[in-house]
Design a protein around this motif. Structure first.
Motif, PDB file in Angstrom:
ATOM      1  N   THR A   3      30.022  21.135  20.936  1.00 16.60           N
ATOM      2  CA  THR A   3      28.584  20.954  20.696  1.00 16.60           C
ATOM      3  C   THR A   3      27.960  19.999  21.700  1.00 16.60           C
ATOM      4  O   THR A   3      26.755  19.731  21.634  1.00 16.60           O
ATOM      5  CB  THR A   3      28.335  20.412  19.278  1.00 16.60           C
ATOM      6  N   SER A  34      24.217  42.154  23.694  1.00 11.02           N
ATOM      7  CA  SER A  34      25.181  41.751  22.668  1.00 11.02           C
ATOM      8  C   SER A  34      26.613  41.864  23.182  1.00 11.02           C
ATOM      9  O   SER A  34      27.467  41.017  22.872  1.00 11.02           O
ATOM     10  CB  SER A  34      24.998  42.601  21.410  1.00 11.02           C
ATOM     11  N   ASN A  37      27.160  38.911  25.472  1.00  5.92           N
ATOM     12  CA  ASN A  37      27.313  37.682  24.700  1.00  5.92           C
ATOM     13  C   ASN A  37      28.679  37.610  24.020  1.00  5.92           C
ATOM     14  O   ASN A  37      29.299  36.543  23.965  1.00  5.92           O
ATOM     15  CB  ASN A  37      26.205  37.588  23.647  1.00  5.92           C
ATOM     16  N   SER A  47      28.720  28.396  20.240  1.00  5.28           N
ATOM     17  CA  SER A  47      28.182  29.293  19.223  1.00  5.28           C
ATOM     18  C   SER A  47      27.325  30.379  19.870  1.00  5.28           C
ATOM     19  O   SER A  47      26.852  30.230  21.005  1.00  5.28           O
ATOM     20  CB  SER A  47      27.320  28.506  18.228  1.00  5.28           C
ATOM     21  N   ARG A  48      27.123  31.474  19.142  1.00  6.38           N
ATOM     22  CA  ARG A  48      26.271  32.554  19.647  1.00  6.38           C
ATOM     23  C   ARG A  48      24.859  32.037  19.911  1.00  6.38           C
ATOM     24  O   ARG A  48      24.235  32.388  20.913  1.00  6.38           O
ATOM     25  CB  ARG A  48      26.236  33.696  18.642  1.00  6.38           C
ATOM     26  N   LYS A  49      24.354  31.186  19.021  1.00  3.12           N
ATOM     27  CA  LYS A  49      23.014  30.642  19.177  1.00  3.12           C
ATOM     28  C   LYS A  49      22.926  29.805  20.445  1.00  3.12           C
ATOM     29  O   LYS A  49      21.927  29.859  21.178  1.00  3.12           O
ATOM     30  CB  LYS A  49      22.646  29.792  17.953  1.00  3.12           C
ATOM     31  N   SER A  50      23.969  29.032  20.732  1.00  4.36           N
ATOM     32  CA  SER A  50      23.984  28.199  21.926  1.00  4.36           C
ATOM     33  C   SER A  50      23.983  29.051  23.189  1.00  4.36           C
ATOM     34  O   SER A  50      23.283  28.741  24.168  1.00  4.36           O
ATOM     35  CB  SER A  50      25.218  27.291  21.913  1.00  4.36           C
ATOM     36  N   GLU A  52      22.819  32.159  23.466  1.00  2.71           N
ATOM     37  CA  GLU A  52      21.508  32.801  23.566  1.00  2.71           C
ATOM     38  C   GLU A  52      20.479  31.837  24.154  1.00  2.71           C
ATOM     39  O   GLU A  52      19.680  32.210  25.022  1.00  2.71           O
ATOM     40  CB  GLU A  52      21.054  33.271  22.184  1.00  2.71           C
ATOM     41  N   PHE A  53      20.500  30.599  23.681  1.00  2.00           N
ATOM     42  CA  PHE A  53      19.522  29.625  24.160  1.00  2.00           C
ATOM     43  C   PHE A  53      19.780  29.265  25.626  1.00  2.00           C
ATOM     44  O   PHE A  53      18.836  29.039  26.391  1.00  2.00           O
ATOM     45  CB  PHE A  53      19.560  28.367  23.297  1.00  2.00           C
ATOM     46  N   GLN A  56      18.128  31.650  27.807  1.00  2.00           N
ATOM     47  CA  GLN A  56      16.701  31.340  27.922  1.00  2.00           C
ATOM     48  C   GLN A  56      16.468  30.179  28.889  1.00  2.00           C
ATOM     49  O   GLN A  56      15.479  30.169  29.623  1.00  2.00           O
ATOM     50  CB  GLN A  56      16.120  31.007  26.544  1.00  2.00           C
ATOM     51  N   TYR A  73      14.854  37.421  27.611  1.00  2.00           N
ATOM     52  CA  TYR A  73      15.211  36.017  27.410  1.00  2.00           C
ATOM     53  C   TYR A  73      14.037  35.154  27.848  1.00  2.00           C
ATOM     54  O   TYR A  73      13.918  34.769  29.004  1.00  2.00           O
ATOM     55  CB  TYR A  73      16.474  35.664  28.201  1.00  2.00           C
TER      56      TYR A  73
END
Length: 277
Positions: A3, A34, A37, A47-50, A52-53, A56, A73
């Motif tokens: 993290t 997907s 990713n 994490s998947r969210k990390s 994805e961000f 961006q 993105y």
């Protein structure tokens, strides 16, 4: 699962993957975000969210660099400075990306000349949030995006050719095919140095001297303008205009600026000529 701040190795891995998707996106080839990713999650402990961000964030860096990004993105700012370095490393290892020819696949000898969408120029009223704008322009200054675009003769010539097509279409649409036949690409025929690239006309026959500035980036990407271009703009105010082409490699859009230019943009001296007295 990690993290903390992303490492250089992680940044390099995701930047490579991002450009793989971007190349497909620009070329119109199908790809699955997907799937990309999922494979990225197999390589890094995030994490998947990390992930994805971070994609961006890369879009935001490319926006600052005056380059294409993946539309899916949306640029997200407040990213690590190390991510900018990772993107710069990828571009340094892949010089063909910046030197690539603009995507002109829609151009056809059978297609009628088309006009470019021309909108309002950037103003204080429509600028992004201050922190976002400053971070974007800081990247552009650091990597001298304006000078890079100016040196890219493939991009510059393609932009000038597109403006020629636009001017022809505009005059023909106004019922002035006679004037359309007289348009000249002076930068190509007479060389640089006249202070404008295209000699065209308004529908009423008035001279229209166009200096073309082209970028693949967004509308606020900085551009270079020479002392001579500024002088001609001042001397021939009623005729001269700056035609700013942006988003060129995707769907070219434009706005026009008219003298005095310092009413629209901040002019910063970046080079000086040294001579012996």
């Amino acid at each position: 699962m990690s993290t903390g701040p992303w490492t250089d190795e992680e940044n390099d891995l995701i930047v490579v993957d991002y450009f793989t998707m971007l190349a497909d996106d620009v070329a119109g080839r199908p790809y699955s975000k997907s799937d990309h990713n999922r494979r990225m999650l197999e390589k890094i402990d995030r994490s998947r969210k990390s992930v994805e961000f971070k994609h961006q964030n890369i879009s935001a860096v490319l926006k600052g660099l005056g380059e294409d990004w993946i539309p899916g993105y949306k640029p997200a700012f407040h990213f690590q400075a190390s991510l900018v370095d990772a993107v710069a490393r990828w571009l340094a290892r892949n010089p063909h990306w910046l030197a690539r020819k603009p995507n002109m696949s829609t151009k056809s000898a059978l297609r009628e000349p088309s006009s470019i969408w021309i909108g309002p120029p950037p103003t204080h009223s429509n600028q992004p949030p201050p922190q976002e704008l400053e971070q974007t322009l800081h990247i552009a200054r650091k990597f001298d995006v304006a000078a890079r675009d100016e040196r890219n003769r493939v991009l510059g010539r393609a932009g000038e050719e597109r403006v020629l097509e636009h001017e022809h279409a505009a005059l023909i649409g106004a019922g002035r095919a006679d004037l359309a036949r007289k348009i000249r690409w002076v930068a190509n025929e007479d060389g640089d140095g006249l202070g404008y690239d295209v000699a065209s006309f308004t529908p009423n026959g008035r001279s229209r001297l166009i200096e073309v500035k082209t970028t693949n980036g967004w509308e606020r990407t900085p551009f270079e303008i020479t002392r001579n271009e500024l002088a001609v703009a001042e001397q021939r105010r009623s005729e001269w205009c700056l035609f700013r082409l942006w988003n060129f490699s995707r769907e070219p859009k434009a706005f026009e600026l008219y003298p005095p230019l310092d009413a629209h943009v901040s002019l910063t001296a970046t080079t000086f000529q040294a001579s012996f007295g």
